[in-house]
Enzyme design. Sequence first.
Site: not given
Length: 558
Positions: A7, A69, A146, A169
């Site tokens: 992850d 990211k 994800e 999330d």
Amino acid sequence: MAIIGIDLGTTNSLACACRDGKMVLIPNPLGEFLTPSAVSVGEDGSIYVGAVAKERLVTHPGVSVASFKRFMGTGRVFCLEGQSFTPQELSSFILRQLREDAERFLGEEVTEAVISVPAYFNDNQRYATKQAGKLAGIHVERLVNEPSAAALSASRISGREEGCYLIFDFGGGTLDVSVVDYFDNVIEIIAVSGDNRLGGDDFDRLIAEKFCETRGMVYDELEAGERAELLRLAEKCKRGLTVQKQAEFIYGAGGEAFHLTNVELAEMGQKIFERIGQVVSGALSDSGRTIEEIDEVVLVGGSAKMPAITFYLQAYLGKKPCVIGSPDEIVAVGAGIYAGIKERREEIKDLVLTDICPFTLGTNVVNYSDRSNPVMSPVIERNTILPSSRTRTYTNSYDGQAHISIGIYQGESYYCSENIELGRIEMDILPKKKGEACFSVTFTYDINGILEVEVADLQQNKKLWKTLTSGSVRVSEEEIEERIKEMRDYKLMPPGGIRTMLVQARGERLFRQFLGRRREAVAAVMEQFQRALLETQNDQQIIKLAKEAEAAFDALEG
Ligand code: ADP
Ligand code: MG
């Protein structure tokens, strides 16, 4: 030879492997599963990753970065200590660290990884993630979304074989809500919605601002170092509130304790909750499901641990969200399950993953109230299952029109000018009276994110087409090989040194932040630690000394 699941998060990254049918998380050299996704370049050119780099964000801001990211797949370059790095190169340092940690822990060479990416990642971002793996010496054949990884691990952990999941999330700086179906071993993402500027960091900032307000200070006028210190205390306070009703912190020497309860935090966060509500209802309405049709609301991400979030979601949805395993580990565990399936070379035989187009693709049509500002005509709408091919027909907009200019746009705005233009096709048509010409526009979007657009003039039997792979520059294999060699020359901190390096980095940060007695105390701890280090070569002894220094820092930080 092992395959691991990773992850690769905006805030934290972690790795997981499947051993003897069990999912095992990989500890880093500090014994923790979560490695902060931060990178810092040392004076000697060596690379720090994780907790040390996170400390250095405060003490050495010019040579340290986090949250890169966000820029994957863009042309953004980060300049650290006179050296330039792309987001995928920075990510490759994190991946290399995780790989080395896994190799040490598993006692095997790690050659391949399954990496999770947000469902809305476009082709460029996915390509960049694979490149990051390559640069870290890891083969990445498969990326997994994800929410799919989260749904897979939720289903394995809870024992619920089939169902419809709402995956909530909530990370450090991003919120992703997805509706995922898991039936007949097919995991299908039905809808995704998100806010990539909303996360746990917003609560830290809220607490810091509230603190300033009660002390007659202005948050934005604080120095960068003061802000960093206050945010760190705020974050700690926020975490405290997940295990107790009330938490407090003291900022600055001799300051009074600032108290906060969960109820107060919930009140302060009204605006944040409203934004969360919008994202959740967006995902639900795009999915065409009602909340009754959702079997489980699954909490994922570190910020989903906040009781205020559970409380809000329950009130908003009228359904109790469930915590399956540890929210900040669930995506990595899912990626690990995929890695396990691959490792046994059983291919992902009964697990078929479908993908969706995360944004709308369309073309321009005339805006009769303002001809200079065309509006969007959606061809493939967001959340359409891929691959997909759709055709729409259009006509001429005025008498005698001899030319059409078909813009290809990506985005959700009504006006084309507010969406991203991906390309354009120009075509001459036979002049006709308004409304009498007829041409079709076909968009074909495949699973790899490649868009093909075809324009056909139905009366002339004339066709034009264009293939688009969204925007950014692709690099040649030779260039990549070259860069892989260069990246190998950067040395990561050896695992044995990370603990002592962390004491050093944290000491430097505290020295910068504190004044007076606490500053002197920090200097004393560092001096004592360094002297003691000179007298021992014993690893166990060094760890003991580092832990003592850390405990002394903990006491000083409050
Ligand atoms: P990402 O997916 O963005 O990499 P994570 O899922 O690791 O991030 O979430 C990081 C966020 O979770 C941070 O804002 C952190 O403060 C928050 N967080 C972690 N643990 C807790 C906790 N126990 N209580 C509240 N917030 C937490
Ligand atoms: Mg995450």
